[in-house]
Design an enzyme around this catalytic site. Structure first.
Site, PDB file in Angstrom:
ATOM      1  N   HIS A  87       0.841  -1.193   0.000  1.00  0.00           N
ATOM      2  CA  HIS A  87       0.000   0.000   0.000  1.00  0.00           C
ATOM      3  C   HIS A  87       0.883   1.252   0.000  1.00  0.00           C
ATOM      4  CE1 HIS A  87      -2.671   3.097   1.681  1.00  0.00           C
ATOM      5  NE2 HIS A  87      -3.677   2.347   1.283  1.00  0.00           N
ATOM      6  N   ASP A 101     -11.055   2.203  -1.248  1.00  0.00           N
ATOM      7  CA  ASP A 101     -10.158   3.078  -0.480  1.00  0.00           C
ATOM      8  C   ASP A 101     -10.968   3.938   0.484  1.00  0.00           C
ATOM      9  OD1 ASP A 101      -7.761   4.031   0.443  1.00  0.00           O
ATOM     10  OD2 ASP A 101      -7.184   5.039  -1.406  1.00  0.00           O
TER      11      ASP A 101
END
Lengths: 369, 369
Positions: free
Chosen positions: B207, B330
């Site tokens: 990430h 997200d």
């Protein structure tokens, strides 16, 4: 090491005579039924004066990531294949162009150009290189055009040189190799350059060089500072700084050119457009008149150099349209014949292909049709 | 500032009760005729323990570019909208999921996770966060799955935690937020982590976080270190370092996941493949068994998080195929309903859509069908 320009030139002349250049396999372009005028827009060259200065530079210390390229390209004697090809205008270059059906090279001084020299030397080298290149263009106006160099770190003198080369040589555009001593052109102290480019109606090709020192560390292994990755990060970051720094609100008609299918920016435009207003509302970035992508579509063109994949080309056609894409080879770092095959075989309309091969370059670089 | 977890929790509970969260406009998904199982794979959360540690961290100095995010997200009292949403598992989050027809969140600790804390604190915070998140997953196995955190800077302890969470909680994957104290995982000192992930057959989601200090300078203006640009540069650079550093020759079955449509890498694969062998022949990069793009296609999956554009989706489908793409929102940094509308309306086959919405996530994250 004493600099001996005559030895250098003698050596590469001998290499030319011996046919040692032109590592490209020169295949006949596959071609379509339409005869396209093929104008390649990011084609590198150099001059004996610049080589001499690069060799002197290579003797000294520098933290610049480009020093590896400077030392490996300009120092070896006999010259590397790339150096010989850069110094050659009318011999192997023309032969390969003929064999590959390339009509014209838009020549520019190979990266990092004059941008690693102090301002005085950079100005004088740019002027002599521009004049020498203009001689070649004048001798073969059907085969060569050029982008002129200048010293971005001397912005007022740069603006004068820009005016001079347009007046004296009818030059159709300019080139800057990304940062200059780690500074980016969003700093208003450089904006005399943009003012001149806009007034002269000539685009600036924002060409890559290796990442600036402030972002160097993660690129120093695996040769990642190179054309494989770091060039695009450096140049894409620079271009986005120009957009976010308000350059195109101040100079709305300024045109920039990015190689390598836009140095990654076309892929990200939606994400940039999405986050810019959020960051603006949080007070983290200044007001712009339009969305970031609007500037990209209005003020940038991209070229195909070194990104020979039809999937990316079609993506960029969808995102930007055929009027904002130009063909480029990136000779001698890329070979001519594959670049021609790539574009000849592109599954796009002949009308779009003609714009990308020549129409856009003729328009933006003022090349006679 | 004294840390008062009860005050913090009390405040966000009050905000929840007052309906102050959920800035998303929650529209009904436009939907097709097929009923898809919608598994969102990059959905952020945090825990009171981590918030407390972030608040302590925020008091001190740090050159990390992430400190701006740490201070703006975790310090304000009453909590920011984002912090409240990160701390909420079963209230507004579930309501918004229901309204937007989102079946499942694959939860992960919000970036930079535990990676700004010293190794001891990072290990202990990761363990407590993993256990807390596993409780929520256990209570609602149809609505939540999770990616476990660990301290990359304590690789042996990380490997033990990875084994523990798989044994104790049946966790289906892991998350690392790019660099840890400016170090990248291509350094073999970290490879106990990859060994564990490969042995456990669980992927690691690589990430973003903000660029490491060694590349920070050009990203420090215009908020460019953020999701607008720097996240992708940092994480794409990290992923390419892993490929070029030989990680996937050593761990051929290791699977990594990249968000944001692959952090730019899909756009560049051809150029990377083109330059890698040239640089290898020049001795600038070590031997790999395959082309760089072969590793990308074999060892990486990408997600759609925050890149809601059908053009990019279709490009990635062409480049990678539908088996290597997963859907992600997200949340809470992106809203749920637009992410659903984006995928529901994607002009792709229902079979591909089903893989992207759920099939791939079920397979790689071991989610019960």
């Amino acid at each position: 090491m004493p600099l001996d320009r005559r030895t250098l030139l003698g050596t590469w002349s001998a290499m030319l005579a011996a046919g040692a250049l032109g590592g490209s396999t020169v295949a006949t372009a596959t071609g379509g039924t339409t005869r396209f005028r093929r104008i390649a827009t990011e084609e590198a060259c150099t001059t004996p004066d610049v080589v001499e200065a690069m060799r002197a530079l290579a003797q000294g210390p520098s933290p610049s990531l480009d020093m590896g390229l400077v030392r490996s390209t300009y120092v070896p004697n006999p010259p590397t294949r790339w150096l010989a090809a850069l110094l050659d205008f009318e011999s192997e270059r023309l032969k390969i162009m003929d064999a590959a059906n390339v009509d014209m090279h838009v020549l520019s001084l190979s990266s990092p150009g004059v941008q690693m020299f102090d301002a005085d030397l950079a100005c004088s080298l740019a002027t002599s290189a521009n004049d020498l290149m203009a001689d070649y263009v004048r001798r073969r106006p059907q085969r060569f055009a050029m982008l002129a160099s200048f010293a971005p770190h001397a912005p007022e003198r740069a603006a004068k040189e820009m005016q001079r080369v347009v007046d004296a040589h009818k030059v159709g555009g300019f080139i800057i190799n990304s940062h200059t001593f780690n500074e980016y052109l969003d700093d208003p102290k450089f904006w005399a350059i943009f003012e001149a480019a806009e007034a002269l109606q000539r685009p600036i090709y924002l060409h890559p060089r290796q990442p600036s020192e402030g972002m160097a560390v993660p690129f120093m292994e695996y040769s990642m500072s190179s054309a494989m990755w770091g060039f695009a990060v450096e140049t894409g970051t620079h271009a986005l700084r120009l957009i976010l720094g308000g350059v195109f609100d101040r100079f709305p008609k300024l045109q920039l050119v990015l190689g390598h299918m836009g140095e990654g920016l076309p892929y990200y435009l939606t994400r940039i457009d999405h986050w810019y207003p959020i960051l603006f509302r949080e007070g983290r970035v200044a007001r712009l008149k339009m969305r970031p992508s609007d500037y990209f579509r209005r003020n940038f063109l991209i070229t195909t150099s070194g990104m020979e994949t039809h999937d990316v080309l079609q993506f960029c056609l969808t995102i930007l349209g055929a009027d904002r894409i130009m063909w480029a080879i990136d000779y001698p770092f890329e070979d001519m014949a594959p670049a021609v095959r790539f574009m000849d075989s592109a599954p796009i309309s002949d009308a779009d292909k003609a714009r990308i091969y020549s129409g856009n370059a003729e328009r933006v670089f003022h090349i006679a049709t």
